[in-house]
Every structure is written in structure tokens, then in C-alpha cells.
Scaffold this motif. Sequence first.
Motif, mmCIF file in Angstrom:
data_model
loop_
_atom_site.group_PDB
_atom_site.id
_atom_site.type_symbol
_atom_site.label_atom_id
_atom_site.label_comp_id
_atom_site.label_asym_id
_atom_site.label_seq_id
_atom_site.Cartn_x
_atom_site.Cartn_y
_atom_site.Cartn_z
ATOM 1 N N PHE A 1 -27.322 -17.871 -21.296
ATOM 2 C CA PHE A 1 -26.478 -16.826 -21.593
ATOM 3 C C PHE A 1 -25.005 -17.276 -22.139
ATOM 4 O O PHE A 1 -24.393 -16.525 -23.087
ATOM 5 C CB PHE A 1 -26.312 -15.763 -20.700
ATOM 6 C CG PHE A 1 -27.438 -15.058 -20.314
ATOM 7 C CD1 PHE A 1 -27.534 -13.788 -21.155
ATOM 8 C CD2 PHE A 1 -28.309 -15.163 -19.218
ATOM 9 C CE1 PHE A 1 -28.893 -12.923 -20.708
ATOM 10 C CE2 PHE A 1 -29.351 -14.402 -18.782
ATOM 11 C CZ PHE A 1 -29.896 -13.524 -19.633
ATOM 12 N N LYS B 1 -24.271 -19.375 -24.556
ATOM 13 C CA LYS B 1 -24.154 -19.527 -25.905
ATOM 14 C C LYS B 1 -23.625 -18.153 -26.763
ATOM 15 O O LYS B 1 -23.120 -18.138 -27.700
ATOM 16 C CB LYS B 1 -25.230 -20.092 -26.488
ATOM 17 C CG LYS B 1 -26.321 -19.195 -26.452
ATOM 18 C CD LYS B 1 -27.742 -19.682 -26.967
ATOM 19 C CE LYS B 1 -29.018 -18.973 -26.692
ATOM 20 N NZ LYS B 1 -29.456 -18.561 -25.486
ATOM 21 N N ASP B 2 -23.720 -17.112 -26.041
ATOM 22 C CA ASP B 2 -23.656 -15.894 -26.814
ATOM 23 C C ASP B 2 -22.096 -15.231 -26.347
ATOM 24 O O ASP B 2 -21.454 -14.387 -26.686
ATOM 25 C CB ASP B 2 -24.466 -14.687 -26.101
ATOM 26 C CG ASP B 2 -26.011 -14.889 -26.694
ATOM 27 O OD1 ASP B 2 -25.887 -15.396 -27.939
ATOM 28 O OD2 ASP B 2 -26.796 -14.669 -25.879
ATOM 29 N N CYS B 3 -21.233 -15.874 -25.548
ATOM 30 C CA CYS B 3 -19.810 -15.521 -25.184
ATOM 31 C C CYS B 3 -18.977 -15.628 -26.396
ATOM 32 O O CYS B 3 -19.209 -16.529 -27.323
ATOM 33 C CB CYS B 3 -19.462 -16.653 -24.005
ATOM 34 S SG CYS B 3 -20.101 -16.358 -22.353
ATOM 35 N N ARG B 4 -18.270 -14.893 -26.382
ATOM 36 C CA ARG B 4 -17.016 -14.865 -27.670
ATOM 37 C C ARG B 4 -16.480 -16.133 -27.927
ATOM 38 O O ARG B 4 -16.093 -16.387 -29.042
ATOM 39 C CB ARG B 4 -16.271 -13.728 -27.370
ATOM 40 C CG ARG B 4 -15.313 -13.336 -28.535
ATOM 41 C CD ARG B 4 -14.149 -12.415 -28.285
ATOM 42 N NE ARG B 4 -14.740 -10.920 -27.984
ATOM 43 C CZ ARG B 4 -14.249 -9.763 -27.553
ATOM 44 N NH1 ARG B 4 -12.605 -10.057 -27.508
ATOM 45 N NH2 ARG B 4 -14.720 -8.798 -27.351
ATOM 46 N N SER C 1 -16.011 -20.477 -27.357
ATOM 47 C CA SER C 1 -16.719 -21.557 -26.901
ATOM 48 C C SER C 1 -16.661 -22.137 -25.601
ATOM 49 O O SER C 1 -17.312 -22.834 -24.912
ATOM 50 C CB SER C 1 -16.871 -22.511 -27.942
ATOM 51 O OG SER C 1 -15.734 -22.974 -28.198
ATOM 52 N N CYS D 1 -15.396 -20.711 -22.849
ATOM 53 C CA CYS D 1 -15.623 -19.497 -21.929
ATOM 54 C C CYS D 1 -15.704 -20.125 -20.561
ATOM 55 O O CYS D 1 -16.725 -20.718 -20.477
ATOM 56 C CB CYS D 1 -16.418 -18.550 -22.141
ATOM 57 S SG CYS D 1 -16.602 -16.956 -21.008
ATOM 58 N N HIS E 1 -16.247 -18.058 -17.960
ATOM 59 C CA HIS E 1 -17.223 -16.921 -17.272
ATOM 60 C C HIS E 1 -16.547 -16.411 -15.911
ATOM 61 O O HIS E 1 -17.312 -16.198 -15.130
ATOM 62 C CB HIS E 1 -18.662 -17.552 -16.961
ATOM 63 C CG HIS E 1 -19.168 -18.403 -18.214
ATOM 64 N ND1 HIS E 1 -19.350 -18.020 -19.539
ATOM 65 C CD2 HIS E 1 -19.575 -19.757 -17.890
ATOM 66 C CE1 HIS E 1 -19.953 -19.000 -20.150
ATOM 67 N NE2 HIS E 1 -19.945 -20.083 -19.378
ATOM 68 N N CYS F 1 -17.533 -11.866 -22.433
ATOM 69 C CA CYS F 1 -18.462 -12.959 -21.660
ATOM 70 C C CYS F 1 -19.746 -12.531 -21.633
ATOM 71 O O CYS F 1 -19.841 -11.556 -20.659
ATOM 72 C CB CYS F 1 -17.485 -13.529 -20.482
ATOM 73 S SG CYS F 1 -18.401 -14.382 -19.234
ATOM 74 N N ALA F 2 -20.811 -13.350 -22.139
ATOM 75 C CA ALA F 2 -22.136 -12.697 -22.039
ATOM 76 C C ALA F 2 -22.713 -13.150 -20.659
ATOM 77 O O ALA F 2 -23.597 -12.187 -20.164
ATOM 78 C CB ALA F 2 -22.974 -13.613 -23.135
ATOM 79 N N GLN G 1 -21.484 -10.355 -18.230
ATOM 80 C CA GLN G 1 -22.420 -9.131 -18.631
ATOM 81 C C GLN G 1 -23.813 -9.300 -18.152
ATOM 82 O O GLN G 1 -24.406 -8.271 -17.659
ATOM 83 C CB GLN G 1 -22.496 -9.021 -20.166
ATOM 84 C CG GLN G 1 -23.108 -7.533 -20.551
ATOM 85 C CD GLN G 1 -22.292 -6.438 -19.875
ATOM 86 O OE1 GLN G 1 -21.238 -6.127 -20.129
ATOM 87 N NE2 GLN G 1 -23.042 -5.564 -19.320
#
Length: 310
Positions: free
Chosen positions: A258, A260-263, A265, A267, A269, A275-276, A279
Motif C-alpha cells: 500500500f 506506493k499509494d501514499c501522497r 514518497s 511517508c 506511515h 497516507c495509504a 487508510q
Amino acid sequence: MRGIVIKNTGSWYTVRTDDGQTIESKIKGNFRLKGIRSTNPVAVGDWVHIVVNQEGSALITEIEDRRNYIIRKSPNLSKQSSILAANLDQAVLIVTVNYPETSTTFIDRFLAGAEAYRVPVIIVFNKRDILSDDERRYERLLMTLYETIGYQCLSLSAETGEGVDALRACLKDKVTLLSGHSGVGKSTLANLLIPEAAQRTAAISDAHNTGMHTTTFSEMLDLPGGGYLIDTPGIKGFGTFDIERNELTSYFRDIFGFAKDCRFSNCTHTHEPGCAVRQAVADHYIAESRYQSYLGMLDDKDENKYREAF
């Protein structure tokens, strides 16, 4: 002369040479000065070069480059590491949902450490024969969790032999590290897989529901059907060593999927907007236990954390 280290008793190393000899060896005096920050610069599974002396013992003069290894922080020396074994095809982590209990924190730390050094792991849940119905349901939940992430899981009883054939098939012709807490049944399982090994076993301490150390050194054992099993002393905690904070996500397969989908690079978390990963935790795509393990390892700047009996 070249050989492989098959036993480490602390000060002596047993080396099996290419021509089949077994020679007791020591480290050459200046070996520890080469920048190896480890309590055991030579580990079981290492390929080494030795020089035999007149007494029939030998000096280890060189370690060949390792393909991989499993390493953890030394429980006594915060700045040093302890290499459990080297040049592995896989590791088998023996866990128990009770008698004693293995926490998901310990499992996750071991898995992350193995991922960091490219060692595949099979998670083996032992003592199924003495679990209550509720404990069996919990075991099944844990197996589903780790299987979903991508780890092979097996449930068996080393005491009765139930389910052991499936593990035996996984070990054939491979070099496998056997690890886990004291008391989870590593030595009992080793005896079942290799009857002539005669590994010592001991009962669980009823007073504390924890294992008693029965294996006091690491040893490589020949499997009857081909391959090798490296039995190791039981470990309480698993402090990962030399893993950078920005690399940690890579060693949690489910979180990495997941991330790679964070706003952002970079991150972490933990608090960042968009933050994907957080979520995915909220949506139950990532288990809360896995996320908490990740946060705990992220916070490992606390030098005493790895000493806890996870």
C-alpha cells in the motif's frame, strides 16, 4: 583447507571439511579486528578456510562471502549483533499460541529480519494436540493472517507427529534454520525429524509458562531425507540489527503493497496526510497487529526495547 561450520559452542567451532573430516577449530587471534561487530563473527553455515595444527585442531583464517544470514541484536551488548546462522535456503519459525505464547510482535520482528537478509520463512504452529477449541480458532486466524500476506504456514504436533510429514517435505534437500522461543518444541521436533540427533528436551516451567533453555549452542544436523537442519538456542526477543527507518516498510510485505499509494514518497506511515497505509489499516486491509509491530520497530531507537521478552 576448506569446510563448513556445523557447530558453534562459543569458543570452539566444529568444521566439516570438503573431504569429510570433522575438525575442532578456533578463530585466529586477529580475526576480531576486522570490523565485524558481532558476538560470533563465525556462524553455523559459514564456509571457512582453516589451517590444521600439530595437535589436530585448526585455526579459522578466512570466512567466505555469505549468501545471506539471520542476525539479531545481541541480548547483552547493545552495539553488537548475534548471527543465528548463515547461507540458508529458508528458516522455519516455530510458534505456539500457548504453552508458551508466541506474540505476533515477535513473529513480525523475525519475519522483517528475515526479509531484510532475503531468507524465506515458513511459520510452523506447534502443539495443536493440547490446544482448546478457542485456541485452535485463534491459531487458524493467525495462519490465515500470515498466509494472506504470503507466508507458508503449517500446523502440527511434534509430540504426536501429526502434520510433521508436510514439514518434512518442505525441508528436503535444503539448509533450514530452526528458530523460536524456548519451550515451543524445537528440540522435540528436531528429534522427530532426526531421531539420532538426540537433542535434549525439557518440560515447560509451569510456574511461569515459559520455556527452559535446552539447546545451548547452534548445530547443523543432517536430515535423513537430504538437507540440513540448524537447531539454535531459544530466543526471547528479536531485536533487528542495522535496518534503517526508511527501509523498514520494504520488510513488511503487506504494508509495502500500500505504501506506493501514499501522497509522499518518504511517508513514515505515522502521521502524514494522504497516507495509504494508515487508510488500509482503518479499512482492515492491513492487520492492526502488523501495523503496531511496524510502529514498534520504527521506534527501535530505544536501545533497551530489544531486551523485552516479546
